[in-house]
Design a protein around this motif. Structure first.
Motif, PDB file in Angstrom:
ATOM      1  N   ALA A   6       0.656  -1.157  -0.028  1.00 63.93           N
ATOM      2  CA  ALA A   6      -0.103  -0.144   0.246  1.00 63.93           C
ATOM      3  C   ALA A   6       0.739   0.863  -0.116  1.00 63.93           C
ATOM      4  O   ALA A   6       0.750   1.765  -0.526  1.00 63.93           O
ATOM      5  N   GLY A  17      -4.553   9.604   3.389  1.00 67.47           N
ATOM      6  CA  GLY A  17      -5.656   8.573   3.942  1.00 67.47           C
ATOM      7  C   GLY A  17      -4.926   8.401   5.184  1.00 67.47           C
ATOM      8  O   GLY A  17      -5.666   8.167   6.272  1.00 67.47           O
ATOM      9  N   HIS A  20      -7.461  10.393   7.830  1.00 66.29           N
ATOM     10  CA  HIS A  20      -8.382  10.148   8.232  1.00 66.29           C
ATOM     11  C   HIS A  20      -8.350   8.797   9.344  1.00 66.29           C
ATOM     12  O   HIS A  20      -8.925   8.970   9.740  1.00 66.29           O
ATOM     13  N   ALA A  21      -7.029   8.099   9.410  1.00 62.65           N
ATOM     14  CA  ALA A  21      -6.698   7.618  10.259  1.00 62.65           C
ATOM     15  C   ALA A  21      -6.403   7.602  11.690  1.00 62.65           C
ATOM     16  O   ALA A  21      -6.783   7.338  12.569  1.00 62.65           O
ATOM     17  N   ARG A  30     -10.424   9.948  14.380  1.00 65.33           N
ATOM     18  CA  ARG A  30     -11.297   9.580  13.132  1.00 65.33           C
ATOM     19  C   ARG A  30     -11.710   8.262  13.204  1.00 65.33           C
ATOM     20  O   ARG A  30     -10.806   7.187  12.574  1.00 65.33           O
ATOM     21  N   ALA A  32     -12.397   4.005  12.338  1.00 62.32           N
ATOM     22  CA  ALA A  32     -12.713   3.255  10.949  1.00 62.32           C
ATOM     23  C   ALA A  32     -14.215   3.304  10.833  1.00 62.32           C
ATOM     24  O   ALA A  32     -14.774   2.381  10.080  1.00 62.32           O
TER      25      ALA A  32
END
Lengths: 312, 275
Positions: A6, A17, A20-21, A30, A32
């Protein structure tokens, strides 16, 4: 799983990304598990189920034509409790629920024990007992109303063979409701049976061995191991069949339409009759009463049975 | 001696189960193939004449092929409702199982309420009418979805509880957001329970009589169960056709039963046995 891939592959995409994590502006990570996933289910459930359920409490207090409603206070409820044809629904609903769930517990347990024993045709019997669960209630209702006919019906012919005089099971006020309840048991005992089978199979063999060491027989095994340890199954069967029995409509409607007269009406069939007659407020009052009856019985039952289960 | 007694007990159990559970089905089949005159007797007898094909075509052609339209309607209703139930319930169950908190407990409460509370009929009609969905197929589909969600959520939630959270974390480190995590990683893993949900909901919706009766009245878009109910009053002189109709309507669940017996039983007992 694919951690190695990844990183390099996503390149610039990594930055959003990561955000987000990791963290949001308020510093909390945040999740999932975004609440947005609730959204479609929540919208359908709230709009189609919850809003009408809540609104029912208002419309039950009105005289209602769907387009406009006049507030009449508790008049609908008074009607429901005062008129004999409506009041009989309560009694019938309770009788129906108690009879069906009681018989499903007893017969389901017996069939469950039988079908977990070393019977050679076990698989076949399990299928035979379970199949009616999947057949449409309307089809079952029509078939049994034919089988229960007074003169030509198969039930009375079979009873005649052993010297019992049958009667007009569905046309007689004293037997109509109970006959429908028995057909309900015929159709639904399969679920109770498979629940009991699952429950009995989950009992550890050690207990049975302990009974054997103490020199116990089949009755002891049943009385002191199977019966108490299949309690979770009993609990599920009682709750499920009580909820189903209290709400029952389709079987009653296809077999007797509440007849003869009003003698086999349940609350659910009265709701339908009042709806057909255009008494929407009264019909909704029936719904509210059904709601109250179901919660007044199932919630304490659930609490009481759940406590016994925890104590075990 | 014991062997003899055992054999005797088996024989009795088998005979009783056969009589009680199979005779009604045998009766349906036999009456469905009789001619009109013999079927009127409504007794349990061997057909004097086997009119399998004639009765079949007569039922199909009755009232301008209403049964075929009903099959089409029931298929659309079942397929679309089940598809929506699967997706919506799986999404909700995932968050519900993974994320505790106040919203989670409210959602839990609503799921249980959905299982217990009887739907309020006339207010639902009122609402559907306000939305322009009363007496329409989309309206009935939404009703089936709303009433079927709770049970599906329970099944999905129990299954998701067994999927390790490490998997979510790994996917997140790879840069998966919540939506991608669910649709690309979790949802494919739910295959076994998804099949169970599909089967139990499909049987329930295909066999549903009450909701189509209330929310989709009228002959044009009747479902098979409503058609059967209407046939009952129309055909009370032609019992052979009525029972042919019953047989035809029983075939889809029979096929599911033959192929997926275990899955269906698993679905109906799941959640019931926690202890």
């Amino acid at each position: 799983m694919t951690k190695q891939h990844a990183g390099p592959r996503t390149g610039p995409g990594v930055v959003p990304g990561k955000r987000h994590a990791r963290a949001r502006a308020d510093g909390r990570p945040r999740s999932a598990y975004p609440y947005a996933l609730y959204l479609p289910a929540a919208v359908v459930y709230l709009v189609i189920f919850l809003v009408p359920t809540v609104m029912a409490f208002y419309f039950a207090l009105t005289r209602w034509t769907l387009f406009d409603s006049t507030f009449v206070g508790l008049q609908n409820f008074r009607d429901f409790l005062a008129e004999q044809n409506l009041r009989i629904g309560f009694q019938n609903t309770l009788v129906y629920a108690v009879v069906t769930s009681g018989l499903k517990v007893v017969l389901g347990l017996l069939l469950g024990v039988l079908l977990t024993s070393k019977l050679r045709l076990r698989g076949f019997l399990r299928s035979v007992v379970f199949f009616p669960v999947l057949v449409s209630t309307v089809a079952v209702g029509i078939t049994f109303s034919v089988l229960l006919k007074p003169d030509t019906g198969l039930v009375n012919q079979a009873l005649g063979l052993v010297g019992i005089d049958g009667r007009d099971w569905l046309g007689d006020a004293t037997t109509a409701l109970l006959s429908v309840a028995l057909v309900d048991v015929w159709k639904g005992v399969g679920i109770a049976t498979v629940i009991y089978i699952a429950g009995i199979l989950s009992i550890p063999q050690d207990y049975y061995q302990a009974v054997a060491v103490d020199g116990g027989n089949a009755w002891h095994r049943f009385r002191h191991v199977t019966l108490p340890l299949s309690w979770p199954a009993t609990y599920s069967v009682i709750i499920l069949s009580f909820i189903g029995g209290l709400r029952t409509f389709d079987l009653i409607w296809t077999m007797t339409r509440g007849g003869p007269g009003f003698t086999s009406d349940t609350i659910a069939s009265i709701i339908y009759k009042q709806y057909q007659a255009g008494f929407y407020g009264l019909s909704t009052a029936g719904n509210v009463l059904l709601f109250l009856v179901v919660t007044a019985i199932v919630v304490p039952l659930n609490y009481f049975l759940g406590k016994r289960q925890a104590a075990l | 001696m014991r062997a003899v007694r055992r054999f005797g007990a088996e024989a009795v159990a088998l005979a009783a189960a056969t009589v009680i559970f199979l005779v009604p089905f045998a009766f349906m089949l036999l009456t469905a193939v009789k001619n009109e005159k013999q079927a009127t007797d409504l007794d349990f007898s061997w057909p004097t004449e086997w009119r399998i094909v004639q009765n079949f075509t007569e039922v199909i052609e009755a009232r301008d092929f209403v049964l075929l339209r009903a099959y089409l309607n029931s298929t659309i209703l079942t397929v679309v409702s089940v598809a929506l139930i699967v997706v919506f319930a799986a999404m909700a169950a995932f968050v519900l199982q993974r994320r505790a908190g106040r919203i989670g407990s409210v959602a839990n409460f609503l799921v249980l309420s959905g299982l217990i509370i009887p739907p309020a009929i006339v207010p639902t009609i009122w609402l559907l009418q306000a939305l322009g969905l009363f007496k329409t197929m989309p309206g009935l589909i939404l009703v089936e979805v709303a009433f079927g969600l709770s049970y599906a959520v329970l099944l999905f939630r129990a299954f998701i509880a067994a999927i390790p959270r490490e998997l979510d974390e790994a996917a997140m480190i790879d840069g998966c957001g919540g939506m991608r995590l669910f649709f690309r990683v979790i949802f494919p893993l739910l295959r076994p329970v998804t099949i169970t949900v599909i089967l139990t909901s499909a049987v329930a919706i295909f066999n549903d009589f009450v909701n189509p009766l209330y929310f989709l009245p009228g002959d044009d878009n009747a479902t098979v169960q409503v058609t059967l109910y209407n046939f009952q009053s129309q055909y009370n002189t032609q019992w052979n056709l009525l029972f042919m109709d019953i047989v035809l309507i029983t075939i889809p669940p029979l096929l599911l039963f033959v192929f997926f017996n275990r899955k269906i039983v698993a679905g109906m007992t799941a959640g019931a046995i926690k202890g």
